[in-house]
Write an enzyme that holds these catalytic residues in place. Sequence first.
Site, PDB file in Angstrom:
ATOM      1  N   HIS A   1      -9.451   5.138  -1.016  1.00 25.41           N
ATOM      2  CA  HIS A   1     -10.029   4.162  -0.363  1.00 25.41           C
ATOM      3  C   HIS A   1     -11.254   4.451   0.083  1.00 25.41           C
ATOM      4  O   HIS A   1     -11.506   5.504   0.798  1.00 25.41           O
ATOM      5  CB  HIS A   1      -8.955   3.895   0.916  1.00 25.41           C
ATOM      6  CG  HIS A   1      -7.645   3.555   0.448  1.00 25.41           C
ATOM      7  ND1 HIS A   1      -7.376   2.551  -0.107  1.00 25.41           N
ATOM      8  CD2 HIS A   1      -6.463   4.169   0.639  1.00 25.41           C
ATOM      9  CE1 HIS A   1      -5.951   2.524  -0.480  1.00 25.41           C
ATOM     10  NE2 HIS A   1      -5.458   3.488   0.138  1.00 25.41           N
TER      11      HIS A   1
ATOM     12  N   ASN B   1      -2.456  -3.394   1.346  1.00 21.88           N
ATOM     13  CA  ASN B   1      -2.473  -3.790   2.873  1.00 21.88           C
ATOM     14  C   ASN B   1      -3.536  -3.358   3.607  1.00 21.88           C
ATOM     15  O   ASN B   1      -4.126  -3.751   4.582  1.00 21.88           O
ATOM     16  CB  ASN B   1      -1.187  -3.164   3.510  1.00 21.88           C
ATOM     17  CG  ASN B   1       0.080  -3.934   2.842  1.00 21.88           C
ATOM     18  OD1 ASN B   1       0.516  -4.993   3.403  1.00 21.88           O
ATOM     19  ND2 ASN B   1       0.813  -3.534   1.747  1.00 21.88           N
TER      20      ASN B   1
HETATM   21  N1  NDP Z   1      -0.547  -0.021   5.578  1.00 21.91           N
HETATM   22  C1  NDP Z   1      -0.317   0.791   4.528  1.00 21.91           C
HETATM   23  O1  NDP Z   1      -1.409   1.613   4.459  1.00 21.91           O
HETATM   24  C2  NDP Z   1       0.794   0.606   3.592  1.00 21.91           C
HETATM   25  C3  NDP Z   1       1.535  -0.269   3.368  1.00 21.91           C
HETATM   26  N2  NDP Z   1       2.779  -0.368   2.631  1.00 21.91           N
HETATM   27  C4  NDP Z   1       3.571  -1.250   3.060  1.00 21.91           C
HETATM   28  O2  NDP Z   1       4.851  -0.853   3.403  1.00 21.91           O
HETATM   29  C5  NDP Z   1       5.889  -1.273   2.444  1.00 21.91           C
HETATM   30  C6  NDP Z   1       6.823  -0.431   2.022  1.00 21.91           C
HETATM   31  O3  NDP Z   1       6.450   0.611   1.278  1.00 21.91           O
HETATM   32  P1  NDP Z   1       7.353   1.650   0.644  1.00 21.91           P
HETATM   33  O4  NDP Z   1       8.258   2.399   1.517  1.00 21.91           O
HETATM   34  O5  NDP Z   1       6.768   2.648  -0.364  1.00 21.91           O
HETATM   35  O6  NDP Z   1       8.278   0.720  -0.324  1.00 21.91           O
HETATM   36  P2  NDP Z   1       9.528   1.179  -0.866  1.00 21.91           P
HETATM   37  O7  NDP Z   1       9.720   0.087  -2.058  1.00 21.91           O
HETATM   38  O8  NDP Z   1       9.892   2.425  -1.412  1.00 21.91           O
HETATM   39  O9  NDP Z   1      10.978   0.564   0.176  1.00 21.91           O
HETATM   40  C7  NDP Z   1      11.076  -0.586   0.687  1.00 21.91           C
HETATM   41  C8  NDP Z   1      12.139  -0.421   1.671  1.00 21.91           C
HETATM   42  O10 NDP Z   1      12.445  -1.958   2.207  1.00 21.91           O
HETATM   43  C9  NDP Z   1      13.442  -2.683   1.944  1.00 21.91           C
HETATM   44  N3  NDP Z   1      13.294  -3.876   2.053  1.00 21.91           N
HETATM   45  C10 NDP Z   1      12.889  -4.557   1.200  1.00 21.91           C
HETATM   46  N4  NDP Z   1      12.386  -5.927   1.265  1.00 21.91           N
HETATM   47  C11 NDP Z   1      13.347  -5.911   2.469  1.00 21.91           C
HETATM   48  C12 NDP Z   1      13.766  -7.122   3.382  1.00 21.91           C
HETATM   49  N5  NDP Z   1      13.214  -8.285   2.967  1.00 21.91           N
HETATM   50  N6  NDP Z   1      14.637  -6.930   4.499  1.00 21.91           N
HETATM   51  C13 NDP Z   1      14.608  -5.857   4.981  1.00 21.91           C
HETATM   52  N7  NDP Z   1      14.582  -4.626   4.144  1.00 21.91           N
HETATM   53  C14 NDP Z   1      13.707  -4.848   3.010  1.00 21.91           C
HETATM   54  C15 NDP Z   1      14.014  -1.948   0.922  1.00 21.91           C
HETATM   55  O11 NDP Z   1      15.482  -1.723   0.639  1.00 21.91           O
HETATM   56  P3  NDP Z   1      16.168  -2.964   0.103  1.00 21.91           P
HETATM   57  O12 NDP Z   1      15.788  -3.176  -1.066  1.00 21.91           O
HETATM   58  O13 NDP Z   1      17.752  -2.391  -0.177  1.00 21.91           O
HETATM   59  O14 NDP Z   1      16.166  -4.319   1.099  1.00 21.91           O
HETATM   60  C16 NDP Z   1      13.534  -0.456   0.813  1.00 21.91           C
HETATM   61  O15 NDP Z   1      14.410   0.500   1.848  1.00 21.91           O
HETATM   62  C17 NDP Z   1       5.032  -1.852   1.065  1.00 21.91           C
HETATM   63  O16 NDP Z   1       5.792  -2.966   0.551  1.00 21.91           O
HETATM   64  C18 NDP Z   1       3.842  -2.256   1.543  1.00 21.91           C
HETATM   65  O17 NDP Z   1       3.688  -3.665   2.197  1.00 21.91           O
HETATM   66  C19 NDP Z   1       2.709   0.602   1.850  1.00 21.91           C
HETATM   67  C20 NDP Z   1       1.939   1.825   1.713  1.00 21.91           C
HETATM   68  C21 NDP Z   1       0.485   1.860   2.792  1.00 21.91           C
HETATM   69  O1  OAA Z   2      -0.824   3.736   0.316  1.00 16.35           O
HETATM   70  C1  OAA Z   2      -1.766   3.386   0.070  1.00 16.35           C
HETATM   71  O2  OAA Z   2      -2.937   3.996  -0.133  1.00 16.35           O
HETATM   72  C2  OAA Z   2      -2.110   1.888   0.450  1.00 16.35           C
HETATM   73  C3  OAA Z   2      -1.343   0.893   0.011  1.00 16.35           C
HETATM   74  O3  OAA Z   2      -0.296   1.111  -0.679  1.00 16.35           O
HETATM   75  C4  OAA Z   2      -1.192  -0.449   0.801  1.00 16.35           C
HETATM   76  O4  OAA Z   2      -2.409  -0.637   1.666  1.00 16.35           O
HETATM   77  O5  OAA Z   2      -0.212  -1.367   0.635  1.00 16.35           O
END
Ligand code: NDP
Ligand code: OAA
EC number: 1.4.1.21
Length: 254
Positions: A205, A175
């Site tokens: 990164h 992301n």
């Molecule tokens: N910008 C950045 O730097 C970063 C961005 N991210 C983004 O953040 C997201 C979340 O990361 P992380 O917390 O590690 O992920 P996890 O997989 O640990 O958690 C995801 C959570 O979202 C819920 N979820 C999934 N799909 C849906 C949906 N359609 N509607 C509602 N709830 C939903 C899941 O619960 P349930 O399955 O019960 O729905 C779960 O609680 C990643 O997928 C990524 O896109 C992550 C890391 C860094």
């Molecule tokens: O957590 C990170 O380092 C980056 C990541 O997953 C994302 O950008 O989706």
Amino acid sequence: MIGYGAIGAIVHAVLRAGEVPGTEAAGILTRSGDSPQALDSVEALAEASDLVVEAAGHDALRAHGPAVVASGVDLLVVSVGALTDDALHDRLRGAGQGRLLLSAGALGGLDLLGAARLAGPFERVALRTTKPPAVLARPWMDERVRARLERGDERVVVFGGPAREAARAFPESVNVAATLALATVGLDALEVEVVADPDADLVEHLVTVEAAAGAYEFRIRNRPSPENPRTSAVTAYSVLRALQARHAPEVVGA
Ligand SMILES: NC(=O)C1=CN([C@@H]2O[C@H](COP(=O)(O)OP(=O)(O)OC[C@H]3O[C@@H](n4cnc5c(N)ncnc54)[C@H](OP(=O)(O)O)[C@@H]3O)[C@@H](O)[C@H]2O)C=CC1
Ligand SMILES: O=C([O-])CC(=O)C(=O)O
């Protein structure tokens, strides 16, 4: 909050502990409903909140983001890569009075790059993201590449191309490519390389920028979340910093 995973659970725990003055958790939306303070609809969530944090993935932003903004509530987006879909981005921008806040997430340096953008054009912006092989294997990859990642005994460049494609190819892991692109040269001009490295005990990164304002290199090396090795643990605290800044009497680095 939308999402109660590696990011959401930390954000929620810190809010529940009262550690962000002026902000409390109003409710959590997930698909399973498996969380404390579970709400069963985005409408209930928006009704209870001044701001909604999305930390749940691209599909969640697509499904629930427009309703949040339409109800006049600000939306802090962590799954910024979903905005590689221009139609979704336009829908979110035009949906209503709520502001769209794109989290810095696992990245840093966006403050300085934002200043550089005002000072003059960028000549080149590049990102190289390095993670362990196991978290980068994706169904669309060539079988031979996947086999090399599964063996996990060599460094493999798994992607080279623009940020728009990178964030789509790795929706849970890159992301940051979309965030950096939207802050600088745009989704089609930011060059991204994604590397699988078995020795990568930290998520890296590497941001390289040449601009009228100067030349910058940020090497960010984050510890992965113990709950989700794809996610840098600091991402949750990046969300908390943004929440803190909304009500803080003094902000350093504003
Ligand atoms: N910008 C950045 O730097 C970063 C961005 N991210 C983004 O953040 C997201 C979340 O990361 P992380 O917390 O590690 O992920 P996890 O997989 O640990 O958690 C995801 C959570 O979202 C819920 N979820 C999934 N799909 C849906 C949906 N359609 N509607 C509602 N709830 C939903 C899941 O619960 P349930 O399955 O019960 O729905 C779960 O609680 C990643 O997928 C990524 O896109 C992550 C890391 C860094
Ligand atoms: O957590 C990170 O380092 C980056 C990541 O997953 C994302 O950008 O989706």
